[in-house]
Design a protein around this motif. Structure first.
Motif, PDB file in Angstrom:
ATOM      1  N   THR A 216       0.823  -1.221   0.000  1.00  0.00           N
ATOM      2  CA  THR A 216       0.000   0.000   0.000  1.00  0.00           C
ATOM      3  C   THR A 216       0.851   1.261   0.000  1.00  0.00           C
ATOM      4  OG1 THR A 216      -0.103   0.048   2.431  1.00  0.00           O
ATOM      5  CG2 THR A 216      -1.806  -1.211   1.268  1.00  0.00           C
ATOM      6  N   GLY A 217       2.135   1.109   0.361  1.00  0.00           N
ATOM      7  CA  GLY A 217       3.006   2.271   0.422  1.00  0.00           C
ATOM      8  C   GLY A 217       2.725   3.192   1.588  1.00  0.00           C
ATOM      9  N   THR A 218       2.070   2.676   2.633  1.00  0.00           N
ATOM     10  CA  THR A 218       1.725   3.500   3.792  1.00  0.00           C
ATOM     11  C   THR A 218       2.372   2.959   5.064  1.00  0.00           C
ATOM     12  OG1 THR A 218      -0.294   2.213   4.169  1.00  0.00           O
ATOM     13  CG2 THR A 218      -0.487   4.202   2.816  1.00  0.00           C
ATOM     14  N   PHE A 219       2.574   3.856   6.025  1.00  0.00           N
ATOM     15  CA  PHE A 219       3.089   3.460   7.336  1.00  0.00           C
ATOM     16  C   PHE A 219       1.912   2.956   8.165  1.00  0.00           C
ATOM     17  CE2 PHE A 219       6.276   6.605   5.985  1.00  0.00           C
ATOM     18  CZ  PHE A 219       7.436   5.855   6.172  1.00  0.00           C
ATOM     19  N   THR A 220       1.951   1.682   8.504  1.00  0.00           N
ATOM     20  CA  THR A 220       0.815   1.069   9.204  1.00  0.00           C
ATOM     21  C   THR A 220       1.152   0.550  10.595  1.00  0.00           C
ATOM     22  OG1 THR A 220       1.299  -1.094   8.215  1.00  0.00           O
ATOM     23  CG2 THR A 220      -0.236   0.345   7.021  1.00  0.00           C
ATOM     24  N   ARG A 221       2.432   0.511  10.914  1.00  0.00           N
ATOM     25  CA  ARG A 221       2.861  -0.009  12.203  1.00  0.00           C
ATOM     26  C   ARG A 221       3.969   0.872  12.769  1.00  0.00           C
ATOM     27  NH1 ARG A 221       2.794  -5.677  13.250  1.00  0.00           N
ATOM     28  NH2 ARG A 221       1.248  -6.779  11.986  1.00  0.00           N
ATOM     29  N   ALA A 222       4.295   0.627  14.038  1.00  0.00           N
ATOM     30  CA  ALA A 222       5.446   1.287  14.649  1.00  0.00           C
ATOM     31  C   ALA A 222       5.922   0.460  15.834  1.00  0.00           C
ATOM     32  CB  ALA A 222       5.104   2.701  15.088  1.00  0.00           C
ATOM     33  N   GLU A 223       7.180   0.658  16.186  1.00  0.00           N
ATOM     34  CA  GLU A 223       7.790  -0.062  17.308  1.00  0.00           C
ATOM     35  C   GLU A 223       8.381   0.943  18.278  1.00  0.00           C
ATOM     36  OE1 GLU A 223      11.902  -2.544  18.050  1.00  0.00           O
ATOM     37  OE2 GLU A 223      10.874  -2.796  16.130  1.00  0.00           O
ATOM     38  N   CYS A 274      -6.826   7.639  13.547  1.00  0.00           N
ATOM     39  CA  CYS A 274      -5.751   7.143  12.669  1.00  0.00           C
ATOM     40  C   CYS A 274      -5.948   5.660  12.367  1.00  0.00           C
ATOM     41  CB  CYS A 274      -4.403   7.372  13.345  1.00  0.00           C
ATOM     42  SG  CYS A 274      -2.997   6.656  12.455  1.00  0.00           S
ATOM     43  N   GLU A 275      -5.752   5.288  11.111  1.00  0.00           N
ATOM     44  CA  GLU A 275      -5.831   3.891  10.713  1.00  0.00           C
ATOM     45  C   GLU A 275      -4.435   3.283  10.790  1.00  0.00           C
ATOM     46  OE1 GLU A 275      -7.671   3.352   6.975  1.00  0.00           O
ATOM     47  OE2 GLU A 275      -9.541   4.373   7.529  1.00  0.00           O
ATOM     48  N   PHE A 276      -4.275   2.309  11.646  1.00  0.00           N
ATOM     49  CA  PHE A 276      -2.981   1.643  11.820  1.00  0.00           C
ATOM     50  C   PHE A 276      -3.220   0.213  12.274  1.00  0.00           C
ATOM     51  CE2 PHE A 276      -4.170   2.988  16.000  1.00  0.00           C
ATOM     52  CZ  PHE A 276      -3.560   2.130  16.900  1.00  0.00           C
ATOM     53  N   GLU A 277      -2.181  -0.602  12.164  1.00  0.00           N
ATOM     54  CA  GLU A 277      -2.307  -2.016  12.545  1.00  0.00           C
ATOM     55  C   GLU A 277      -1.961  -2.236  14.013  1.00  0.00           C
ATOM     56  OE1 GLU A 277      -0.440  -4.742   9.806  1.00  0.00           O
ATOM     57  OE2 GLU A 277      -0.903  -3.449   8.101  1.00  0.00           O
ATOM     58  N   ILE A 437       2.582  10.793  10.904  1.00  0.00           N
ATOM     59  CA  ILE A 437       3.136   9.895   9.884  1.00  0.00           C
ATOM     60  C   ILE A 437       2.273   8.653   9.674  1.00  0.00           C
ATOM     61  CG2 ILE A 437       5.071   8.351   9.349  1.00  0.00           C
ATOM     62  CD1 ILE A 437       5.758  11.234   8.885  1.00  0.00           C
ATOM     63  N   LEU A 438       1.842   8.045  10.801  1.00  0.00           N
ATOM     64  CA  LEU A 438       1.145   6.772  10.720  1.00  0.00           C
ATOM     65  C   LEU A 438      -0.159   6.916   9.938  1.00  0.00           C
ATOM     66  CD1 LEU A 438       2.316   4.221  11.885  1.00  0.00           C
ATOM     67  CD2 LEU A 438       0.753   4.393  13.806  1.00  0.00           C
ATOM     68  N   GLY A 439      -0.354   6.008   9.011  1.00  0.00           N
ATOM     69  CA  GLY A 439      -1.550   6.051   8.180  1.00  0.00           C
ATOM     70  C   GLY A 439      -1.385   6.842   6.895  1.00  0.00           C
ATOM     71  N   THR A 440      -0.222   7.473   6.722  1.00  0.00           N
ATOM     72  CA  THR A 440       0.037   8.245   5.502  1.00  0.00           C
ATOM     73  C   THR A 440       1.002   7.473   4.603  1.00  0.00           C
ATOM     74  OG1 THR A 440       1.961   9.447   6.365  1.00  0.00           O
ATOM     75  CG2 THR A 440      -0.218  10.374   6.832  1.00  0.00           C
ATOM     76  N   SER A 441       1.091   7.900   3.353  1.00  0.00           N
ATOM     77  CA  SER A 441       1.995   7.238   2.412  1.00  0.00           C
ATOM     78  C   SER A 441       3.406   7.801   2.550  1.00  0.00           C
ATOM     79  CB  SER A 441       1.499   7.432   0.980  1.00  0.00           C
ATOM     80  OG  SER A 441       1.625   8.789   0.597  1.00  0.00           O
ATOM     81  N   LEU A 442       4.342   7.086   1.974  1.00  0.00           N
ATOM     82  CA  LEU A 442       5.733   7.520   2.004  1.00  0.00           C
ATOM     83  C   LEU A 442       5.899   8.844   1.276  1.00  0.00           C
ATOM     84  CD1 LEU A 442       8.620   6.784   2.868  1.00  0.00           C
ATOM     85  CD2 LEU A 442       8.863   5.509   0.734  1.00  0.00           C
ATOM     86  N   SER A 443       5.207   8.998   0.173  1.00  0.00           N
ATOM     87  CA  SER A 443       5.308  10.249  -0.596  1.00  0.00           C
ATOM     88  C   SER A 443       4.686  11.409   0.167  1.00  0.00           C
ATOM     89  CB  SER A 443       4.629  10.087  -1.961  1.00  0.00           C
ATOM     90  OG  SER A 443       3.261   9.712  -1.806  1.00  0.00           O
ATOM     91  N   GLU A 444       3.564  11.171   0.826  1.00  0.00           N
ATOM     92  CA  GLU A 444       2.902  12.229   1.603  1.00  0.00           C
ATOM     93  C   GLU A 444       3.771  12.682   2.780  1.00  0.00           C
ATOM     94  OE1 GLU A 444      -1.830  11.107   1.075  1.00  0.00           O
ATOM     95  OE2 GLU A 444      -0.624  10.059   2.570  1.00  0.00           O
ATOM     96  N   SER A 445       4.556  11.782   3.323  1.00  0.00           N
ATOM     97  CA  SER A 445       5.368  12.084   4.508  1.00  0.00           C
ATOM     98  C   SER A 445       6.796  12.471   4.155  1.00  0.00           C
ATOM     99  CB  SER A 445       5.399  10.851   5.431  1.00  0.00           C
ATOM    100  OG  SER A 445       4.107  10.404   5.736  1.00  0.00           O
ATOM    101  N   HIS A 446       7.103  12.531   2.873  1.00  0.00           N
ATOM    102  CA  HIS A 446       8.486  12.718   2.433  1.00  0.00           C
ATOM    103  C   HIS A 446       9.146  13.943   3.068  1.00  0.00           C
ATOM    104  CE1 HIS A 446      12.037  12.739  -0.115  1.00  0.00           C
ATOM    105  NE2 HIS A 446      11.787  14.005  -0.386  1.00  0.00           N
TER     106      HIS A 446
END
Length: 460
Positions: A216-223, A274-277, A437-446
């Motif tokens: 999907t090219g989106t940030f969906t998780r974080a640690e 926010c939509e995230f896993e 950042i979470l839930g956005t695409s890599l390009s949107e967050s560039h």
């Protein structure tokens, strides 16, 4: 002297259900010998005459105890003890568990090391017990006196660090405590001292590593990631200070602090829509053995209204060696509570594929060494492809961490690794930045990520 719990002599069908450990009775039984050892050590160190102390730790003994049973292993220890007394001509103190201390008064450092090499050579060969061959390994640490340690307690810390260093070299190694290890010990002591007040002063910095979903090219998780700044040492990452916290007994407070921070982060993300896993928290194996661990996880989930699947707990694959059965039961209970279970170091070989098949694991995280070797070792690509294929066949999510180059990204993507994290995508972020950042695409967050990378560059 009976050094191991009679629990380990149970019939085979129940033996595997028992955690093999040194019991309180065993500790009490060896207490007089430990006291004698400390008294002798104090005497020789206060005499100001030269000498050395050798500590020997027998590896893989729990496994031997499990396979061969109590009586066999007791005979093995008796044979090892007899050998050590004969080869050294000194008192050999059984200090604790499978650790022995030999005080080599009048020995030079060189002589002590030669002796250790002789002992290591013996452990390269089998021990024959009741007609059955047994191969076990030993690690040794050596520290001379006077010099590095001013007290028996300091001497033991020096020896511990030397033994740990010996483990890095493989089986049957000996390491001399020197000025380099002295600096490492001082560094660990400084960190341990700092950690005593770090939580009260809110000096443990919590950040997050976002994970990109490639499809999907989106940030969906974080640690969750922690670090501390110590004057004179600089920025210290969790990979360095958490082992110190384990050794100094401070790991429980720090990990529960991190657990609440992760819960607060999840709550904040949910409130913003926010939509995230999931948000993951690496957990020390020490915590899995705490009686209140499950209660604390449930309490945080209740307080912050965390729904099923949003909190992930990550455990190192190597931790399964320590107490596989106990940890496995805890993992099952966590999964029933709706916690995602992530197994780190996948592919390292610590636990074996058979263990992974039995574990209640949802997600696998690739051993980062394989990712790094993509730059230098072409064969690592085949290993990655095999591990990713295995994870997908097991219907498990797989994450690659430590991605830093376009080449690594390309190979991992072609192999089918759909979750990736690393500086190539994003540095660690503060909570407020993660929310953006979470839930956005890599390009949107560039643009925002470029600014964060620039900040990190200035700090380094």
């Amino acid at each position: 002297m009976n050094w191991f719990s009679k629990k380990t002599a149970l019939p085979p069908q129940t033996e595997t259900e028992t955690k093999i450990q040194v019991t309180e009775d065993v500790l009490l039984e060896s207490k007089p010998e430990r006291e004698a050892c400390l008294k002798h050590l104090s005497q020789v160190m206060s005499s100001m005459e030269r000498g050395a102390v050798l500590k020997l730790h027998i590896e893989n003994f729990k496994r031997l105890n499990q396979v061969f049973g109590y009586e066999y292993c007791e005979s093995l220890l008796e044979q090892i003890l007899t050998y050590l007394k004969e080869v050294t001509g000194k008192n050999v103190y059984h200090y604790i568990g499978v650790e022995y201390i030999i005080i080599l008064d009048q020995y030079t450092q060189g002589q002590a090391y030669e002796l250790a090499e002789t002992i290591a050579g013996r452990f390269d060969h089998v021990w024959k017990i009741s007609g059955t061959d047994c191969l076990c390994s030993a690690q040794m640490g050596i520290c001379s006196y006077p010099g590095h340690a001013a007290s028996p307690d300091q001497m033991l810390k020096c020896l511990d660090l030397a033994v740990i260093k010996a483990e890095d070299g493989g089986p049957n190694q000996a390491v001399v405590f020197d000025s380099v290890l002295q600096k490492q010990l001082q560094r660990r002591q400084t960190i341990a001292l700092y950690l005593k007040t770090a939580l009260e002063k809110e000096e443990v910095e919590v950040r997050y590593r976002p994970t990109l979903q490639i499809d999907t090219g989106t940030f969906t998780r974080a640690e969750l990631y922690m670090r501390i700044f110590i004057k004179g040492l600089g920025m210290i990452g969790a990979s360095e200070f958490l082992p110190v916290a384990e050794d100094s007994g401070q790991i429980r407070a720090i990990e529960y602090y991190a657990l609440e921070k992760a819960a607060q982060c999840i709550h904040g993300l949910l409130e913003t829509g926010c939509e995230f896993e999931s948000i993951a928290l690496p957990i020390s194996p020490v915590l899995f053995l705490q009686e209140d661990f499950l209660d604390e996880v449930k309490r945080m989930m209740d307080i912050y209204h965390i729904p099923e699947g949003k909190l992930a707990l990550e455990i190192q694959e190597s931790a399964l060696i320590m107490a596989y059965l106990n940890i496995n039961v805890t993992l099952q209970q966590l999964q029933e509570m709706g916690v995602e279970i992530i197994l780190n170091e996948f592919g390292s070989g610590h636990s074996g594929v058979s263990s992974i098949l039995e574990l209640p694991v949802d997600t696998l995280k690739l051993e980062r060494l394989f990712v790094w070797q993509l730059e230098t070792n072409p064969r690592s690509r085949s290993v990655i492809e095999g591990l990713v294929r295995m994870a997908r066949d097991l219907d498990m999510t797989i994450i690659a961490e430590g991605v830093e180059t376009e080449n690594q990204n390309q190979i991992l993507t072609e192999a089918g690794c759909n979750y990736q994290q690393g500086f190539y995508y994003s540095p660690t972020l503060e909570k407020d930045t993660l929310l953006k950042i979470l839930g956005t695409s890599l390009s949107e967050s560039h643009q925002l990520l470029a600014e964060e990378k620039e900040k990190m560059g200035k700090l380094s």
